[in-house]
Design a protein around this motif. Structure first.
Motif, PDB file in Angstrom:
ATOM      1  N   GLN A 142       0.826  -1.215   0.000  1.00  0.00           N
ATOM      2  CA  GLN A 142       0.000   0.000   0.000  1.00  0.00           C
ATOM      3  C   GLN A 142       0.861   1.267   0.000  1.00  0.00           C
ATOM      4  N   PRO A 143       1.835   1.391   0.929  1.00  0.00           N
ATOM      5  CA  PRO A 143       2.726   2.553   0.829  1.00  0.00           C
ATOM      6  C   PRO A 143       3.558   2.551  -0.445  1.00  0.00           C
ATOM      7  N   ALA A 144       3.877   1.359  -0.954  1.00  0.00           N
ATOM      8  CA  ALA A 144       4.670   1.284  -2.188  1.00  0.00           C
ATOM      9  C   ALA A 144       3.938   1.936  -3.346  1.00  0.00           C
ATOM     10  N   VAL A 145       2.614   1.745  -3.418  1.00  0.00           N
ATOM     11  CA  VAL A 145       1.812   2.390  -4.464  1.00  0.00           C
ATOM     12  C   VAL A 145       1.857   3.905  -4.301  1.00  0.00           C
ATOM     13  N   LYS A 146       1.646   4.387  -3.083  1.00  0.00           N
ATOM     14  CA  LYS A 146       1.651   5.838  -2.827  1.00  0.00           C
ATOM     15  C   LYS A 146       2.995   6.464  -3.171  1.00  0.00           C
ATOM     16  N   ILE A 147       4.072   5.805  -2.767  1.00  0.00           N
ATOM     17  CA  ILE A 147       5.409   6.346  -3.027  1.00  0.00           C
ATOM     18  C   ILE A 147       5.685   6.384  -4.530  1.00  0.00           C
ATOM     19  N   THR A 148       5.322   5.316  -5.222  1.00  0.00           N
ATOM     20  CA  THR A 148       5.552   5.256  -6.672  1.00  0.00           C
ATOM     21  C   THR A 148       4.785   6.345  -7.406  1.00  0.00           C
ATOM     22  N   VAL A 149       3.509   6.504  -7.072  1.00  0.00           N
ATOM     23  CA  VAL A 149       2.683   7.522  -7.728  1.00  0.00           C
ATOM     24  C   VAL A 149       3.259   8.913  -7.501  1.00  0.00           C
ATOM     25  N   ALA A 173       6.424   9.677  -6.740  1.00  0.00           N
ATOM     26  CA  ALA A 173       7.737   9.793  -7.377  1.00  0.00           C
ATOM     27  C   ALA A 173       7.633   9.993  -8.880  1.00  0.00           C
ATOM     28  N   LYS A 174       6.539   9.520  -9.490  1.00  0.00           N
ATOM     29  CA  LYS A 174       6.375   9.686 -10.941  1.00  0.00           C
ATOM     30  C   LYS A 174       5.530  10.894 -11.299  1.00  0.00           C
ATOM     31  N   THR A 175       4.457  11.169 -10.547  1.00  0.00           N
ATOM     32  CA  THR A 175       3.454  12.124 -11.026  1.00  0.00           C
ATOM     33  C   THR A 175       3.408  13.453 -10.287  1.00  0.00           C
ATOM     34  N   GLN A 176       4.067  13.566  -9.112  1.00  0.00           N
ATOM     35  CA  GLN A 176       3.962  14.805  -8.349  1.00  0.00           C
ATOM     36  C   GLN A 176       4.483  15.999  -9.153  1.00  0.00           C
ATOM     37  N   TYR A 177       5.553  15.771  -9.934  1.00  0.00           N
ATOM     38  CA  TYR A 177       6.062  16.770 -10.889  1.00  0.00           C
ATOM     39  C   TYR A 177       6.930  16.012 -11.893  1.00  0.00           C
ATOM     40  N   ASP A 205      17.966   7.292  -6.337  1.00  0.00           N
ATOM     41  CA  ASP A 205      17.294   6.005  -6.513  1.00  0.00           C
ATOM     42  C   ASP A 205      16.814   5.505  -5.154  1.00  0.00           C
ATOM     43  N   GLY A 206      15.651   4.816  -5.159  1.00  0.00           N
ATOM     44  CA  GLY A 206      15.060   4.404  -3.895  1.00  0.00           C
ATOM     45  C   GLY A 206      14.617   2.957  -3.868  1.00  0.00           C
ATOM     46  N   ILE A 207      14.452   2.450  -2.658  1.00  0.00           N
ATOM     47  CA  ILE A 207      13.943   1.106  -2.425  1.00  0.00           C
ATOM     48  C   ILE A 207      12.760   1.188  -1.469  1.00  0.00           C
ATOM     49  N   VAL A 208      11.746   0.380  -1.716  1.00  0.00           N
ATOM     50  CA  VAL A 208      10.627   0.243  -0.786  1.00  0.00           C
ATOM     51  C   VAL A 208      10.693  -1.169  -0.221  1.00  0.00           C
ATOM     52  N   THR A 209      10.905  -1.296   1.072  1.00  0.00           N
ATOM     53  CA  THR A 209      11.030  -2.597   1.708  1.00  0.00           C
ATOM     54  C   THR A 209      10.868  -2.466   3.212  1.00  0.00           C
ATOM     55  N   THR A 210      10.430  -3.553   3.840  1.00  0.00           N
ATOM     56  CA  THR A 210      10.381  -3.616   5.308  1.00  0.00           C
ATOM     57  C   THR A 210      11.585  -4.373   5.849  1.00  0.00           C
ATOM     58  N   ASN A 211      12.414  -4.901   4.944  1.00  0.00           N
ATOM     59  CA  ASN A 211      13.601  -5.653   5.333  1.00  0.00           C
ATOM     60  C   ASN A 211      14.778  -4.685   5.480  1.00  0.00           C
ATOM     61  N   LEU A 212      15.200  -4.450   6.722  1.00  0.00           N
ATOM     62  CA  LEU A 212      16.242  -3.449   6.964  1.00  0.00           C
ATOM     63  C   LEU A 212      17.587  -3.864   6.394  1.00  0.00           C
ATOM     64  N   ASP A 213      17.867  -5.163   6.356  1.00  0.00           N
ATOM     65  CA  ASP A 213      19.129  -5.623   5.760  1.00  0.00           C
ATOM     66  C   ASP A 213      19.153  -5.309   4.268  1.00  0.00           C
ATOM     67  N   ASN A 214      18.034  -5.554   3.587  1.00  0.00           N
ATOM     68  CA  ASN A 214      17.960  -5.223   2.167  1.00  0.00           C
ATOM     69  C   ASN A 214      18.052  -3.724   1.932  1.00  0.00           C
ATOM     70  N   ASN A 258      12.085   3.790   1.529  1.00  0.00           N
ATOM     71  CA  ASN A 258      10.677   3.998   1.880  1.00  0.00           C
ATOM     72  C   ASN A 258      10.219   5.457   1.788  1.00  0.00           C
ATOM     73  N   CYS A 259      10.664   6.149   0.754  1.00  0.00           N
ATOM     74  CA  CYS A 259      10.185   7.516   0.520  1.00  0.00           C
ATOM     75  C   CYS A 259      10.396   7.873  -0.948  1.00  0.00           C
ATOM     76  N   SER A 260       9.734   8.930  -1.365  1.00  0.00           N
ATOM     77  CA  SER A 260       9.750   9.349  -2.762  1.00  0.00           C
ATOM     78  C   SER A 260      11.080  10.001  -3.143  1.00  0.00           C
ATOM     79  N   THR A 261      11.511   9.753  -4.380  1.00  0.00           N
ATOM     80  CA  THR A 261      12.725  10.392  -4.898  1.00  0.00           C
ATOM     81  C   THR A 261      12.558  11.898  -5.055  1.00  0.00           C
ATOM     82  N   ARG A 262      11.326  12.381  -4.994  1.00  0.00           N
ATOM     83  CA  ARG A 262      11.071  13.811  -5.159  1.00  0.00           C
ATOM     84  C   ARG A 262      11.632  14.656  -4.014  1.00  0.00           C
ATOM     85  N   PHE A 263      12.123  14.003  -2.961  1.00  0.00           N
ATOM     86  CA  PHE A 263      12.743  14.762  -1.870  1.00  0.00           C
ATOM     87  C   PHE A 263      14.152  15.232  -2.223  1.00  0.00           C
TER      88      PHE A 263
END
Length: 434
Positions: free
Chosen positions: A240-247, A249-253, A341-350, A366-371
Motif C-alpha cells: 500500500q505505501p509502495a503504491v503511494k510512493i511510486t505515484v 515519485a512519478k506524477t507529483q512533478y 534512486d530508492g527502495i521500498v522494503t520492510t527488510n532493513l538488511d535489504n 521507503n520515501c519518494s525520490t522527489r525529496f
C-alpha cells in the motif's frame, strides 16, 4: 543599469569579477540585507514577472514538449515559493569565514583553514526561470558573482527578473553587476573561454550538453546531467505505501529531474503489485512501458533497451521485473545517471544493502525520490544537482559554492630553521577553534 545584451561579454565578465571581489569583503549582514531587498522587490513586481512569463509561455506553447513547458511556466504560486526561498537563504548560517582547522606549527606560528568564495560562477540552466532566483540568491549569500544563461524559451522572464534583482541591489552594499545575464546562445561558447574571469561553470541539462561544456572549457565544471531515477519495490515491500510512493515519485512533478523514470519490481510480488500500481498510475495519465515479464501480468506498451536509458520528464514510466535485489542494484548502476534512486522494503538488511551498493548521489528507503531537492534538504535553494563522484554531490547549496584558503600567522619565522641537521621541530598541535 544598462541591460547586459548591450555590453560585450568581456565587459560583463570584468564587472562580475570586480563585483565579486567586493562582495567577498562584505559582512554577512550586508549580504542578507541584499537578499531581503531582492525578495521585497520581486514581491512588489510579481505581476510584471508573471506577465513576462505568460509571454514566454505563449511563444513557446506549440514549440516545446509538455515537460519543458511545465518547467517554463512560472505562476504566482511557484514564484511565491521562489521568493520565500530567497528569504530562507538569508536565514542560513554564513558559509564564509568558517574555520575548519586551527593548528600550531610552532610557537607563534599558527595555521588556519578558512572558508571563502569561489569567485565568479557561470551557470547555464534550462528554461526554468525560478532557477535564476535561486542561483542568484545562493551566489550572493556565498559571496560569489554570477553570470547566468537561461534557456531561450524563458528570455523575457529571465530579463525581467535580472532587471528587478539588479535594481534592488542598487539600494544595498552589493554591486548590481554581481548578477549578470546572457541572452544569446552564441555567448555560451564565449563564456567557456573566459577562464581568467570565471571560476566555476555549472551546466544544467542533458548528458550531451554537460559533456560539450566539459570538452570546450578550461574552467572547472560542476555537472548536472540527466535524472534517470529508479524505484525498486522489494519482495518485502508493504504494497500500500509502495503504491503511494511510486505515484508521488512519478506524477507529483514529472518534469523534474528527481522524478522516477524506471520502476523495478521483485518477481515474488509482481503479480500482486503490478495490477495495483498500473491502475493507480493510469488514473494519473501515465503511459506504461514494460519488459516481457511485466506484459504477461498487465497490458502495456513494450519497453526496449533505450527505455532504460531515457529521461522522459513526462508521464511515461518504464517497468521491469527483476529476480533479486542484486539484479535491481546492477540494473540501476548500469543504466542510472547517479542522481537519486530508492527502495521500498520492510527488510532493513535489504534496505542497507541497497543504500550502500547503489552508486548514486541520493539513495532513499521507503520515501519518494522527489525529496532530492536543495529546498527540501534545508539548503534554502540549490544551484543544481551534481551527479559527479567528487564533492559537492547531490543538491548543491551554499556549501558547494565555497572553497577555503590557508591563513598562516607568524612572527618572523623562516623555513630554513626547520630543515637540515639542526632543524627545529614543528609542534603540530591542534588548537580549539570553536
Amino acid at each position: 543599469m544598462p541591460p547586459s545584451d548591450s555590453m560585450d561579454l568581456l565587459t560583463i565578465a570584468t564587472q562580475a569579477k570586480t563585483s565579486a571581489h567586493h562582495l567577498a569583503t562584505l559582512s554577512e549582514s550586508a549580504r542578507n540585507t541584499a537578499l531581503n531587498a531582492i525578495a521585497s522587490a520581486l514581491t512588489e513586481r510579481k505581476e510584471e514577472i508573471v506577465k513576462a512569463n505568460e509571454k514566454d509561455c505563449s511563444l513557446a506553447e506549440n514549440n516545446i514538449s509538455s515537460a519543458l513547458y511545465a518547467r517554463l511556466k512560472l505562476g504566482e504560486s511557484k514564484l511565491q515559493s521562489a521568493i520565500a526561498g530567497v528569504r530562507d537563504v538569508a536565514k542560513l548560517r554564513d558559509p564564509l569565514g568558517s574555520i575548519s582547522l586551527k593548528r600550531e606549527l610552532d610557537q607563534n606560528l599558527v595555521l588556519e583553514r578558512v572558508s571563502c568564495p569561489l569567485g565568479v560562477l557561470g551557470v547555464i540552466f534550462e528554461a526554468r526561470p525560478e532557477a535564476l532566483i535561486q542561483i542568484a540568491s545562493l551566489a550572493i549569500k556565498s559571496g560569489n558573482g554570477v553570470i547566468l544563461k537561461g534557456g531561450k524559451e524563458a528570455l523575457h522572464t529571465c530579463t525581467v527578473l535580472t532587471e528587478i534583482i539588479q535594481k534592488a541591489l542598487q539600494e544595498t552594499e552589493v554591486n548590481p553587476y554581481t548578477v549578470q545575464l546572457l541572452t544569446t546562445r552564441e555567448e555560451i561558447k564565449a563564456l567557456l573561454d573566459l577562464d581568467e574571469y570565471v571560476d566555476l561553470i555549472i551546466p544544467r541539462g542533458s548528458n550531451e550538453f554537460v559533456r560539450y561544456v566539459q570538452e570546450n572549457t578550461k574552467i572547472p565544471v560542476l555537472g548536472h546531467a540527466d535524472g534517470i531515477c529508479h524505484l525498486f519495490i522489494d519482495e518485502f515491500a508493504d504494497l500500500q505505501p509502495a503504491v503511494k510512493i511510486t505515484v508521488d515519485a512519478k506524477t507529483q512533478y514529472p518534469a523534474a529531474c528527481n522524478a522516477i523514470e524506471t520502476l523495478l519490481i521483485h518477481e515474488k510480488i509482481a503479480s500482486q503489485f503490478l495490477p495495483a500500481i498500473a491502475q493507480a498510475l493510469e488514473e494519473k495519465g501515465v503511459k506504461l512501458k514494460g519488459d516481457e515479464a511485466t506484459r504477461k501480468i498487465i497490458d502495456c506498451e513494450k519497453a526496449v533497451e533505450d527505455d532504460w536509458r531515457t529521461e522522459y520528464s513526462d508521464l511515461i514510466l518504464a517497468l521491469k521485473i527483476v529476480n533479486s535485489i542484486e539484479d535491481a542494484i546492477a540494473h540501476i548502476n548500469k543504466y542510472g545517471s547517479k542522481h537519486t534512486d530508492g527502495i521500498v522494503t520492510t527488510n532493513l538488511d535489504n534496505a542497507e544493502k541497497f543504500l550502500n551498493e547503489v552508486d548514486s548521489a541520493g539513495v532513499y528507503h521507503n520515501c519518494s525520490t522527489r525529496f532530492a531537492d536543495g529546498f527540501r534538504y534545508g539548503f534554502g535553494a540549490e544551484v543544481g544537482i551534481s551527479t559527479q563522484k567528487m564533492p559537492p554531490r547531490g543538491p548543491v547549496g551554499l556549501e558547494g559554492l565555497v572553497t577555503y584558503k590557508y591563513k598562516l600567522r607568524g612572527q618572523g619565522q623562516i623555513a630554513a630553521n626547520y630543515s637540515g641537521i639542526n632543524a627545529k621541530p614543528f609542534t603540530h598541535k591542534d588548537l580549539d577553534f570553536n
